[in-house]
Design a protein around this motif. Sequence first.
Motif, PDB file in Angstrom:
ATOM      1  N   PRO A 152       0.827  -1.218   0.000  1.00 34.63           N
ATOM      2  CA  PRO A 152       0.000   0.000   0.000  1.00 34.63           C
ATOM      3  C   PRO A 152       0.860   1.267   0.000  1.00 34.63           C
ATOM      4  O   PRO A 152       1.822   1.373   0.748  1.00 34.63           O
ATOM      5  CB  PRO A 152      -0.799  -0.098   1.299  1.00 34.63           C
ATOM      6  CG  PRO A 152      -0.779  -1.551   1.651  1.00 34.63           C
ATOM      7  CD  PRO A 152       0.514  -2.098   1.138  1.00 34.63           C
ATOM      8  N   GLU A 153       0.503   2.199  -0.863  1.00 33.46           N
ATOM      9  CA  GLU A 153       1.158   3.494  -0.988  1.00 33.46           C
ATOM     10  C   GLU A 153       2.667   3.381  -1.247  1.00 33.46           C
ATOM     11  O   GLU A 153       3.457   4.206  -0.778  1.00 33.46           O
ATOM     12  CB  GLU A 153       0.859   4.374   0.223  1.00 33.46           C
ATOM     13  CG  GLU A 153      -0.629   4.688   0.336  1.00 33.46           C
ATOM     14  CD  GLU A 153      -0.954   5.696   1.414  1.00 33.46           C
ATOM     15  OE1 GLU A 153      -0.145   6.622   1.654  1.00 33.46           O
ATOM     16  OE2 GLU A 153      -2.026   5.557   2.014  1.00 33.46           O
ATOM     17  N   TYR A 154       3.060   2.379  -2.009  1.00 30.15           N
ATOM     18  CA  TYR A 154       4.458   2.200  -2.405  1.00 30.15           C
ATOM     19  C   TYR A 154       4.945   3.436  -3.155  1.00 30.15           C
ATOM     20  O   TYR A 154       4.276   3.950  -4.048  1.00 30.15           O
ATOM     21  CB  TYR A 154       4.596   0.970  -3.310  1.00 30.15           C
ATOM     22  CG  TYR A 154       5.950   0.846  -3.979  1.00 30.15           C
ATOM     23  CD1 TYR A 154       6.993   0.188  -3.342  1.00 30.15           C
ATOM     24  CD2 TYR A 154       6.185   1.402  -5.233  1.00 30.15           C
ATOM     25  CE1 TYR A 154       8.241   0.079  -3.951  1.00 30.15           C
ATOM     26  CE2 TYR A 154       7.431   1.297  -5.847  1.00 30.15           C
ATOM     27  CZ  TYR A 154       8.455   0.635  -5.193  1.00 30.15           C
ATOM     28  OH  TYR A 154       9.682   0.532  -5.797  1.00 30.15           O
ATOM     29  N   ALA A 155       6.130   3.926  -2.773  1.00 28.48           N
ATOM     30  CA  ALA A 155       6.769   5.042  -3.485  1.00 28.48           C
ATOM     31  C   ALA A 155       8.264   4.763  -3.537  1.00 28.48           C
ATOM     32  O   ALA A 155       8.911   4.629  -2.497  1.00 28.48           O
ATOM     33  CB  ALA A 155       6.502   6.364  -2.774  1.00 28.48           C
TER      34      ALA A 155
ATOM     35  N   THR B 220       9.255   3.742   0.266  1.00 29.00           N
ATOM     36  CA  THR B 220       8.363   3.892   1.411  1.00 29.00           C
ATOM     37  C   THR B 220       7.053   3.197   1.058  1.00 29.00           C
ATOM     38  O   THR B 220       6.706   3.046  -0.119  1.00 29.00           O
ATOM     39  CB  THR B 220       8.084   5.370   1.757  1.00 29.00           C
ATOM     40  OG1 THR B 220       7.487   6.003   0.631  1.00 29.00           O
ATOM     41  CG2 THR B 220       9.355   6.093   2.160  1.00 29.00           C
ATOM     42  N   ALA B 221       6.356   2.783   2.093  1.00 28.56           N
ATOM     43  CA  ALA B 221       5.042   2.167   1.933  1.00 28.56           C
ATOM     44  C   ALA B 221       4.343   2.253   3.279  1.00 28.56           C
ATOM     45  O   ALA B 221       4.954   2.610   4.296  1.00 28.56           O
ATOM     46  CB  ALA B 221       5.167   0.710   1.472  1.00 28.56           C
ATOM     47  N   LYS B 222       3.071   1.944   3.280  1.00 25.51           N
ATOM     48  CA  LYS B 222       2.298   1.984   4.521  1.00 25.51           C
ATOM     49  C   LYS B 222       2.004   0.584   5.020  1.00 25.51           C
ATOM     50  O   LYS B 222       1.739  -0.328   4.244  1.00 25.51           O
ATOM     51  CB  LYS B 222       0.981   2.729   4.320  1.00 25.51           C
ATOM     52  CG  LYS B 222       1.117   4.204   4.484  1.00 25.51           C
ATOM     53  CD  LYS B 222      -0.214   4.841   4.660  1.00 25.51           C
ATOM     54  CE  LYS B 222      -0.128   5.994   5.602  1.00 25.51           C
ATOM     55  NZ  LYS B 222      -1.411   6.667   5.706  1.00 25.51           N
TER      56      LYS B 222
ATOM     57  N   THR C 262      -1.646   2.206   9.348  1.00 29.14           N
ATOM     58  CA  THR C 262      -1.684   3.665   9.191  1.00 29.14           C
ATOM     59  C   THR C 262      -0.295   4.290   9.255  1.00 29.14           C
ATOM     60  O   THR C 262      -0.163   5.505   9.213  1.00 29.14           O
ATOM     61  CB  THR C 262      -2.548   4.291  10.300  1.00 29.14           C
ATOM     62  OG1 THR C 262      -1.971   3.967  11.570  1.00 29.14           O
ATOM     63  CG2 THR C 262      -3.981   3.797  10.236  1.00 29.14           C
TER      64      THR C 262
ATOM     65  N   LYS D  76       3.531   5.069   7.975  1.00 30.00           N
ATOM     66  CA  LYS D  76       4.441   5.140   6.832  1.00 30.00           C
ATOM     67  C   LYS D  76       5.797   4.581   7.274  1.00 30.00           C
ATOM     68  O   LYS D  76       6.334   4.982   8.306  1.00 30.00           O
ATOM     69  CB  LYS D  76       4.595   6.580   6.347  1.00 30.00           C
ATOM     70  CG  LYS D  76       5.477   6.717   5.132  1.00 30.00           C
ATOM     71  CD  LYS D  76       5.550   8.171   4.684  1.00 30.00           C
ATOM     72  CE  LYS D  76       6.443   8.322   3.485  1.00 30.00           C
ATOM     73  NZ  LYS D  76       6.558   9.730   3.093  1.00 30.00           N
TER      74      LYS D  76
END
Length: 165
Positions: A97-100, A113-115, A118, A120
């Motif tokens: 989730p929310e991979y960057a 980074t990822a979540k 909740t 990071k």
Amino acid sequence: MNRLPRLLLTALVFASPALGATDVSMMGGDLRFTVPDAWVPIMQSEGEKETQVFQVPGSSAADATLARVSITSQKVPNLNGFQQFAGNLRSHATALPEYAAGKAGSPTENVYTAKEGTVKLNYFERYFYSSGYAIQLRCIRPADDARFGAAFDKGCAEVAARMSS
């Protein structure tokens, strides 16, 4: 007279190269390295692919239990097997989730980074090929604890340096 043996024992302890480090053995003893004593082993799996996971205490953040390091290894027939191992694990990362993606320092690194829930998290992965084994060192820590992050990153870098030698 009692003082001399104590003095010698103290000198031996401080001269020991393993002071502050725990020896780790994987893949039937074929892979050996040390990790900081403060890292708490929380999981180990054995088989064709072996993984050891350590919790890294010290973060002041409420999400400190998320700080961990895993080492995964697998016997591979050649460099193509190593590339497949690394490629498979990298593709799993992109599904988080929310991979960057971040900026890696070399082709054998993956930074992102990822979540998790909740929180990071910062991820640093380093891949090694040694003695016919593909190895992933994966360091995960909360992104918002800078002081802890510096110490955590230093510990991960030290383990990576030991693995590559």
